[in-house]
Scaffold this motif. Structure first.
Motif, PDB file in Angstrom:
ATOM      1  N   PRO A 155      99.152  75.042   3.943  1.00  9.41           N
ATOM      2  CA  PRO A 155      99.393  75.537   5.308  1.00  9.41           C
ATOM      3  C   PRO A 155      99.982  76.954   5.355  1.00  9.41           C
ATOM      4  N   ILE A 156     100.598  77.387   4.265  1.00  9.68           N
ATOM      5  CA  ILE A 156     101.087  78.779   4.211  1.00  9.68           C
ATOM      6  C   ILE A 156      99.897  79.705   4.049  1.00  9.68           C
ATOM      7  N   GLY A 157      99.032  79.373   3.092  1.00 12.28           N
ATOM      8  CA  GLY A 157      97.848  80.186   2.846  1.00 12.28           C
ATOM      9  C   GLY A 157      97.199  79.837   1.518  1.00 12.28           C
ATOM     10  N   ALA A 188     105.892  75.944   7.308  1.00 14.29           N
ATOM     11  CA  ALA A 188     104.564  76.522   7.549  1.00 14.29           C
ATOM     12  C   ALA A 188     104.051  76.112   8.921  1.00 14.29           C
ATOM     13  N   GLU A 189     104.237  74.851   9.261  1.00  8.37           N
ATOM     14  CA  GLU A 189     103.777  74.349  10.553  1.00  8.37           C
ATOM     15  C   GLU A 189     104.493  75.045  11.718  1.00  8.37           C
ATOM     16  N   ARG A 190     105.752  75.395  11.522  1.00 14.69           N
ATOM     17  CA  ARG A 190     106.542  76.047  12.562  1.00 14.69           C
ATOM     18  C   ARG A 190     106.383  77.572  12.540  1.00 14.69           C
ATOM     19  N   ASN A 191     105.377  78.051  11.821  1.00 15.20           N
ATOM     20  CA  ASN A 191     105.058  79.475  11.748  1.00 15.20           C
ATOM     21  C   ASN A 191     106.209  80.299  11.165  1.00 15.20           C
ATOM     22  N   GLU A 192     106.717  79.809  10.057  1.00 13.19           N
ATOM     23  CA  GLU A 192     107.758  80.505   9.291  1.00 13.19           C
ATOM     24  C   GLU A 192     107.246  80.726   7.868  1.00 13.19           C
ATOM     25  N   ALA A 249     113.017  69.378  11.562  1.00 14.68           N
ATOM     26  CA  ALA A 249     112.669  70.813  11.614  1.00 14.68           C
ATOM     27  C   ALA A 249     111.345  71.036  12.342  1.00 14.68           C
ATOM     28  N   ARG A 250     110.433  70.105  12.242  1.00 10.53           N
ATOM     29  CA  ARG A 250     109.131  70.219  12.925  1.00 10.53           C
ATOM     30  C   ARG A 250     109.267  70.187  14.435  1.00 10.53           C
ATOM     31  N   PHE A 251     110.236  69.442  14.945  1.00 10.19           N
ATOM     32  CA  PHE A 251     110.318  69.184  16.379  1.00 10.19           C
ATOM     33  C   PHE A 251     111.520  69.818  17.071  1.00 10.19           C
ATOM     34  N   THR A 252     112.410  70.425  16.314  1.00  8.92           N
ATOM     35  CA  THR A 252     113.638  70.929  16.902  1.00  8.92           C
ATOM     36  C   THR A 252     113.384  72.029  17.935  1.00  8.92           C
ATOM     37  N   ASP A 253     114.274  72.068  18.917  1.00  9.63           N
ATOM     38  CA  ASP A 253     114.269  73.164  19.881  1.00  9.63           C
ATOM     39  C   ASP A 253     115.073  74.338  19.353  1.00  9.63           C
ATOM     40  N   SER A 254     115.839  74.105  18.310  1.00 10.46           N
ATOM     41  CA  SER A 254     116.645  75.164  17.716  1.00 10.46           C
ATOM     42  C   SER A 254     115.902  75.758  16.522  1.00 10.46           C
ATOM     43  N   ASP A 255     116.620  76.381  15.632  1.00  8.84           N
ATOM     44  CA  ASP A 255     116.042  77.124  14.516  1.00  8.84           C
ATOM     45  C   ASP A 255     115.525  76.177  13.417  1.00  8.84           C
TER      46      ASP A 255
END
Length: 169
Positions: free
Chosen positions: A122-124, A81-85, A42-48
């Motif tokens: 990382p979320i807050g 969180a790292e992927r800005n979700e 999930a950290r590196f995927t080009d998809s969702d």
């Protein structure tokens, strides 16, 4: 190949070939390590990344006890969180904390909540403080040395004298 080696192989591959890593991650034999591997992808995927995080959550749900089902979600939460979700990460965090609060014995509950506390950072800070409040409320220091240690370490992270753990190496 052991499940840990399967996971480690996926983690390495995810950086350069997330599609191939996803196929390998789906085949990791143990749910705990499969959930971690899917979080890496999930950290590196080009998809969702949210879709892959849901696969990680499903793998976590297949673990054989509440500790594992809740604690391993820390990797999924950190990846989101790292992927800005942040909304998806916060939703996953709430689910995992709710489950972690029921973990027995109390020493394992404190371990699960401490992992989730660190994943919340990382979320807050607000989200991390909510998990810290649950750790304090459900894991009295006098009950077990792990409760005491995890509460102390969480306080140190909150006051800035210690860093939260990195979930991805």
């Amino acid at each position: 190949m052991s499940a840990t080696r399967q996971r480690d192989h996926v983690c390495t591959m995810a950086k350069s070939n997330p599609k191939k890593a996803l196929e390998k991650a789906k085949g990791v034999s143990e749910p705990w390590f499969r959930a971690q591997a899917l979080a890496w992808v999930a950290r590196f995927t080009d998809s969702d990344p949210v879709l892959l995080a849901k696969l990680a959550a499903k793998a976590a749900s297949e673990c054989d006890d509440d500790y594992k089902r809740s604690a391993v979600r820390a990797w999924e939460i950190a990846a989101l969180a790292e992927r800005n979700e942040p909304d998806h990460a916060e939703h996953a965090l709430k689910e995992a904390v709710s489950l972690a609060e029921r973990v027995q014995p109390i020493s394992s509950r404190s371990e699960a909540l401490f992992l989730l506390f660190q994943a919340a950072f990382p979320i807050g800070r607000k989200q991390a403080e909510k998990v810290w409040a649950r750790l304090e409320a459900t894991c009295p220091e006098a009950e077990h040395w792990r409760c005491k240690r995890n509460r102390r370490d969480a306080q140190r992270i909150l006051d800035g004298s210690r860093e939260a753990r990195p979930f991805f190496w």
